[in-house]
Design an enzyme around this catalytic site. Structure first.
Site, short mmCIF file in Angstrom:
data_model
loop_
_atom_site.label_atom_id
_atom_site.label_comp_id
_atom_site.label_asym_id
_atom_site.label_seq_id
_atom_site.Cartn_x
_atom_site.Cartn_y
_atom_site.Cartn_z
N HIS A 1 -4.89 -14.07 4.42
CA HIS A 1 -4.16 -14.45 3.19
C HIS A 1 -3.51 -15.82 3.27
CE1 HIS A 1 -4.20 -10.03 3.64
NE2 HIS A 1 -4.77 -10.16 2.47
N HIS B 1 3.36 -11.26 -2.76
CA HIS B 1 2.07 -11.20 -2.07
C HIS B 1 2.00 -12.34 -1.05
CE1 HIS B 1 -2.25 -11.31 -1.30
NE2 HIS B 1 -2.28 -10.06 -1.73
N GLU C 1 -0.38 -14.12 0.09
CA GLU C 1 -1.14 -15.33 -0.28
C GLU C 1 -0.29 -16.26 -1.15
OE1 GLU C 1 -5.09 -14.83 -2.08
OE2 GLU C 1 -4.71 -16.70 -3.14
N ASN D 1 -7.02 -7.15 -4.78
CA ASN D 1 -8.31 -7.12 -5.50
C ASN D 1 -8.77 -5.69 -5.75
OD1 ASN D 1 -10.95 -6.57 -3.72
ND2 ASN D 1 -9.37 -7.43 -2.41
N SER E 1 -11.79 -5.87 1.10
CA SER E 1 -11.36 -5.68 2.49
C SER E 1 -11.80 -4.32 3.04
CB SER E 1 -9.84 -5.80 2.56
OG SER E 1 -9.23 -5.06 1.53
S1 SF4 Z 1 -11.22 -11.95 -1.50
FE1 SF4 Z 1 -12.32 -12.58 0.32
S2 SF4 Z 1 -13.50 -14.43 -0.23
FE2 SF4 Z 1 -11.94 -14.04 -1.79
S3 SF4 Z 1 -10.24 -15.33 -1.15
FE3 SF4 Z 1 -9.84 -13.27 -0.34
S4 SF4 Z 1 -10.72 -13.30 1.71
FE4 SF4 Z 1 -11.55 -15.09 0.62
#
Ligand code: SF4
Length: 317
Positions: A79, A129, A131, A230, A273
């Protein structure tokens, strides 16, 4: 209902993306090369199974660098990290390996460049988060988080001549992000778009695949962890695209029998993931309940791969 009518639609692409694959392999190769323990700051990727499996192999997960003994090997998660974290690892003489996904690094570089060029950055993402913390840490004085459509209302007014650009977390819902960006453009007419998409190819492809099967299923099972951005978005996308019901589970044993009552078609996907073995276990669990007809629906094929950090690449012969 006869078992004959019970069907599974398997979304493809699903599961591991190139960034997760690289991050997990970075830790595995570090264990092979340096031996246990290898330290990892935060969860290497947001998946319970992956984290537990690596713990069994000698990985110690920490929240911050000051928990790592001086001179030890530390891997930064997929991240990404802020410069402050990188600096603190240097101060502790840690031997670091950076498993930050190159597509996250791309957003960091954009943030640095826009800040240097005098912009304020409206960063669309989820508060807290990792990231987002890493990206915001590149230019903390000029970055403003926009969390959700309502987040636009919480932003300050800027002077009319202030240059503005929006960037985003890589794992958001494409549709919701567009809604937020449209609202941002209405509020700030001089707002500029980033040079390219920040929502990564893997996030987008998994959402497209879910949309393709969602209208045909009464239940969508998304394999993924609760802290996986995600994966959570896939549940939302499935419901918006027409699935009657959708649930996020880590493991097959979490399937609730009540979800299957009156259901003839189940969709399955998994977050970026999630190892495929967990999806296979869900497919098997459904087969035991009569869902033996499995059809994979492929919307695109992915070929992207990322090289390992330099210290872990095989030596050239
Ligand atoms: S989902 Fe996977 S490809 Fe997309 S930014 Fe995160 S680690 Fe990278």
């Amino acid at each position: 209902m006869t078992d004959q009518g019970k069907k599974v639609l398997l979304a493809a692409p699903r599961g591991y993306c190139a960034g997760v694959d690289r991050a997990v392999e970075t830790v595995e190769k570090a264990l092979e090369k340096y031996g246990a323990p290898v330290y990892v700051r935060k969860e290497i990727v947001h998946n319970k199974y992956v984290v537990e499996t690596l713990k069994e192999r000698g990985v110690i997960f920490v929240e911050e660098t000051d928990e790592v003994p001086e001179g030890a090997h530390l891997v930064f998660s997929a991240h990404g990290i802020s410069p402050a974290v990188r600096d603190s690892a240097v101060q502790r003489n840690l031997l670091t390996l950076d498993a930050t996904c190159p597509l996250v690094t791309k957003v960091h570089n954009e943030a640095k460049r826009f800040a240097r060029d005098g912009y304020h950055i409206l960063l669309v993402g989820h508060e807290g988060h990792e990231e987002v913390e890493g990206t915001a840490g590149e230019a903390p004085e000029v970055t403003h988080l926009v969390d959700g459509v309502d987040g636009v209302d919480r932003l300050p007014d800027f002077p009319v001549d202030q240059k503005l650009v929006w960037l985003s977390q890589t794992t958001l819902s494409v549709d919701e992000t567009m809604e937020i960006v449209n609202k941002l453009h209405k509020r700030y007419p001089n707002l500029e778009n980033p040079p390219s998409d920040d929502i990564c190819y893997a996030t987008q492809n998994r959402q497209v695949a879910v949309k393709a099967i969602a209208p045909q299923v009464e239940l969508m099972i998304v394999v993924g962890s609760q802290n996986s951005s995600n994966s959570k978005r896939l549940v939302e996308v499935a419901l918006e695209a027409g699935a009657d019901d959708a649930h996020l589970i880590d493991y097959a044993h979490q399937i609730d029998e009540a979800w299957l009552e009156g259901v003839s078609t189940v969709g399955i996907t998994s977050g970026a993931s999630v190892p495929e073995i967990l999806v296979r276990e869900v497919v098997e669990a459904l087969a035991e309940r009569g869902f033996t007809d499995v059809d994979e629906v492929t919307t695109t094929t992915e070929t992207i791969t990322f090289a390992l950090p330099r210290d872990l690449r095989p030596a050239r012969t």
